[in-house]
Design a protein around this motif. Sequence first.
Motif, mmCIF file in Angstrom:
data_model
loop_
_atom_site.group_PDB
_atom_site.id
_atom_site.type_symbol
_atom_site.label_atom_id
_atom_site.label_comp_id
_atom_site.label_asym_id
_atom_site.label_seq_id
_atom_site.Cartn_x
_atom_site.Cartn_y
_atom_site.Cartn_z
ATOM 1 N N PRO A 48 34.297 41.838 53.945
ATOM 2 C CA PRO A 48 35.801 41.011 53.303
ATOM 3 C C PRO A 48 36.386 40.323 52.133
ATOM 4 O O PRO A 48 36.124 39.011 51.817
ATOM 5 C CB PRO A 48 37.004 40.339 54.802
ATOM 6 N N HIS A 49 36.083 41.195 50.862
ATOM 7 C CA HIS A 49 36.389 40.331 49.504
ATOM 8 C C HIS A 49 37.839 40.008 49.544
ATOM 9 O O HIS A 49 38.395 38.673 49.283
ATOM 10 C CB HIS A 49 36.811 41.784 49.074
ATOM 11 N N ARG A 50 39.364 39.905 50.043
ATOM 12 C CA ARG A 50 40.189 39.049 50.020
ATOM 13 C C ARG A 50 39.800 38.616 51.006
ATOM 14 O O ARG A 50 40.256 37.007 50.573
ATOM 15 C CB ARG A 50 41.910 39.971 50.157
ATOM 16 N N GLN A 51 39.083 38.347 51.663
ATOM 17 C CA GLN A 51 39.046 36.484 52.655
ATOM 18 C C GLN A 51 38.515 35.425 52.484
ATOM 19 O O GLN A 51 38.351 34.609 51.902
ATOM 20 C CB GLN A 51 38.301 37.104 53.565
ATOM 21 N N HIS A 52 37.017 36.141 51.041
ATOM 22 C CA HIS A 52 36.244 35.406 50.837
ATOM 23 C C HIS A 52 36.902 34.802 49.134
ATOM 24 O O HIS A 52 36.778 33.917 48.742
ATOM 25 C CB HIS A 52 35.116 36.361 49.613
ATOM 26 N N GLN A 53 37.949 35.564 48.325
ATOM 27 C CA GLN A 53 38.274 35.138 47.425
ATOM 28 C C GLN A 53 39.443 33.802 48.370
ATOM 29 O O GLN A 53 39.841 32.348 47.525
ATOM 30 C CB GLN A 53 40.100 35.703 46.959
ATOM 31 N N LYS A 54 40.336 34.067 48.869
ATOM 32 C CA LYS A 54 41.090 32.486 49.706
ATOM 33 C C LYS A 54 40.119 31.612 50.273
ATOM 34 O O LYS A 54 40.356 31.168 49.573
ATOM 35 C CB LYS A 54 41.840 33.521 51.217
ATOM 36 N N ASN A 55 39.384 32.009 50.329
ATOM 37 C CA ASN A 55 38.552 30.763 50.679
ATOM 38 C C ASN A 55 37.184 30.124 49.721
ATOM 39 O O ASN A 55 37.153 29.262 50.105
ATOM 40 C CB ASN A 55 37.516 31.213 51.949
ATOM 41 N N LEU A 56 36.758 31.157 48.632
ATOM 42 C CA LEU A 56 35.910 30.022 48.067
ATOM 43 C C LEU A 56 37.057 30.248 46.569
ATOM 44 O O LEU A 56 36.782 29.539 45.284
ATOM 45 C CB LEU A 56 35.225 31.270 47.296
ATOM 46 N N VAL A 57 38.236 30.587 46.544
ATOM 47 C CA VAL A 57 39.249 29.879 45.570
ATOM 48 C C VAL A 57 37.953 30.680 43.588
ATOM 49 O O VAL A 57 38.933 31.522 43.400
ATOM 50 C CB VAL A 57 38.981 28.968 45.188
ATOM 51 N N ASP A 58 36.998 30.720 44.169
ATOM 52 C CA ASP A 58 36.427 29.962 41.978
ATOM 53 C C ASP A 58 35.793 31.874 42.409
ATOM 54 O O ASP A 58 34.696 32.125 42.586
ATOM 55 C CB ASP A 58 35.303 29.230 41.746
ATOM 56 N N CYS A 59 35.895 32.908 42.211
ATOM 57 C CA CYS A 59 36.005 34.067 41.441
ATOM 58 C C CYS A 59 34.058 34.574 40.810
ATOM 59 O O CYS A 59 33.357 34.864 41.753
ATOM 60 C CB CYS A 59 36.700 34.938 40.755
ATOM 61 N N GLN A 60 34.198 33.533 39.875
ATOM 62 C CA GLN A 60 32.994 32.513 39.054
ATOM 63 C C GLN A 60 31.375 32.572 40.526
ATOM 64 O O GLN A 60 30.086 32.716 40.104
ATOM 65 C CB GLN A 60 32.463 32.084 38.570
ATOM 66 N N ILE A 61 31.715 32.008 41.607
ATOM 67 C CA ILE A 61 30.659 32.073 42.484
ATOM 68 C C ILE A 61 29.705 32.692 42.525
ATOM 69 O O ILE A 61 28.142 32.757 43.084
ATOM 70 C CB ILE A 61 31.088 31.078 44.000
ATOM 71 N N CYS A 62 30.421 34.204 43.009
ATOM 72 C CA CYS A 62 29.481 35.534 42.786
ATOM 73 C C CYS A 62 29.947 36.334 41.916
ATOM 74 O O CYS A 62 28.275 37.499 41.142
ATOM 75 C CB CYS A 62 30.455 36.241 44.310
ATOM 76 N N HIS A 63 30.953 36.543 40.672
ATOM 77 C CA HIS A 63 30.991 36.871 39.876
ATOM 78 C C HIS A 63 29.904 36.551 38.354
ATOM 79 O O HIS A 63 30.448 37.492 37.157
ATOM 80 C CB HIS A 63 31.735 37.835 39.539
ATOM 81 N N SER A 64 29.235 35.714 38.758
ATOM 82 C CA SER A 64 28.517 35.494 37.794
ATOM 83 C C SER A 64 27.086 36.016 37.873
ATOM 84 O O SER A 64 27.035 35.997 36.827
ATOM 85 C CB SER A 64 28.139 33.667 37.664
ATOM 86 N N LEU A 65 27.267 36.565 38.922
ATOM 87 C CA LEU A 65 25.610 37.941 38.692
ATOM 88 C C LEU A 65 25.793 38.915 38.671
ATOM 89 O O LEU A 65 25.594 39.315 38.308
ATOM 90 C CB LEU A 65 25.304 37.571 40.231
ATOM 91 N N PHE A 66 27.544 39.237 38.630
ATOM 92 C CA PHE A 66 28.058 40.918 38.915
ATOM 93 C C PHE A 66 29.141 41.182 37.882
ATOM 94 O O PHE A 66 30.208 39.888 38.388
ATOM 95 C CB PHE A 66 27.693 41.875 39.455
ATOM 96 N N PRO A 67 30.134 41.712 37.271
ATOM 97 C CA PRO A 67 31.309 41.681 37.197
ATOM 98 C C PRO A 67 32.369 42.209 37.582
ATOM 99 O O PRO A 67 31.957 42.777 39.252
ATOM 100 C CB PRO A 67 30.754 43.072 35.717
ATOM 101 N N GLN A 68 33.224 42.825 37.631
ATOM 102 C CA GLN A 68 34.221 42.487 38.614
ATOM 103 C C GLN A 68 35.250 44.198 38.263
ATOM 104 O O GLN A 68 35.543 43.863 37.781
ATOM 105 C CB GLN A 68 35.192 42.026 38.121
ATOM 106 N N GLU A 69 34.003 44.747 38.457
ATOM 107 C CA GLU A 69 34.205 46.406 38.723
ATOM 108 C C GLU A 69 33.314 47.363 39.720
ATOM 109 O O GLU A 69 32.323 46.178 40.371
ATOM 110 C CB GLU A 69 33.807 46.767 37.519
ATOM 111 N N ALA A 70 34.485 47.764 40.496
ATOM 112 C CA ALA A 70 33.756 48.439 41.397
ATOM 113 C C ALA A 70 32.109 49.336 41.256
ATOM 114 O O ALA A 70 32.025 50.015 40.067
ATOM 115 C CB ALA A 70 34.512 49.771 41.698
ATOM 116 N N GLY A 71 31.454 49.098 41.668
ATOM 117 C CA GLY A 71 30.213 49.593 41.766
ATOM 118 C C GLY A 71 29.396 49.176 41.155
ATOM 119 O O GLY A 71 27.979 49.250 40.848
ATOM 120 N N ALA A 72 29.511 47.825 40.611
ATOM 121 C CA ALA A 72 28.343 46.618 39.907
ATOM 122 C C ALA A 72 27.763 46.612 39.893
ATOM 123 O O ALA A 72 26.841 47.011 39.411
ATOM 124 C CB ALA A 72 29.501 45.353 39.087
#
Length: 117
Positions: A48-72
């Motif tokens: 549930p991507h949108r739910q995680h965005q809402k709860n975590l707010v900072d995208c870099q928590i996850c996307h510091s490991l991988f880019p924001q693109e499908a299949g990354a």
Amino acid sequence: MNVKLILILISMAALIAGSTIAVSLATENQGSENITLDGGSRGNVSFPHRQHQKNLVDCQICHSLFPQEAGAIEKLKAQGALENKYVMNKLCTKCHREKKKAGQPSGPTSCAKCHHK
């Protein structure tokens, strides 16, 4: 008109324009509401991507490991730049366990709760 008033009006207009652009970019970069991740032999993971965005707010928590693109994640695994299970074990379940331990709402902490064949 006096110069101070003109400068204040220009500053306010720039601030409003900048805020509008920032909100627009944030809205455009939301990604999918739900994402299906390749979970290997245990089965895919519905994320549930949108739910995680809402709860975590900072995208870099996850996307510091991988880019924001499908299949990354799959691409990095194929290149050997990301180990299998790393994201799920070191990021997802770790975060869920920390939140649970702190008495906060959290997601699943066991493999079977996320992987579905």
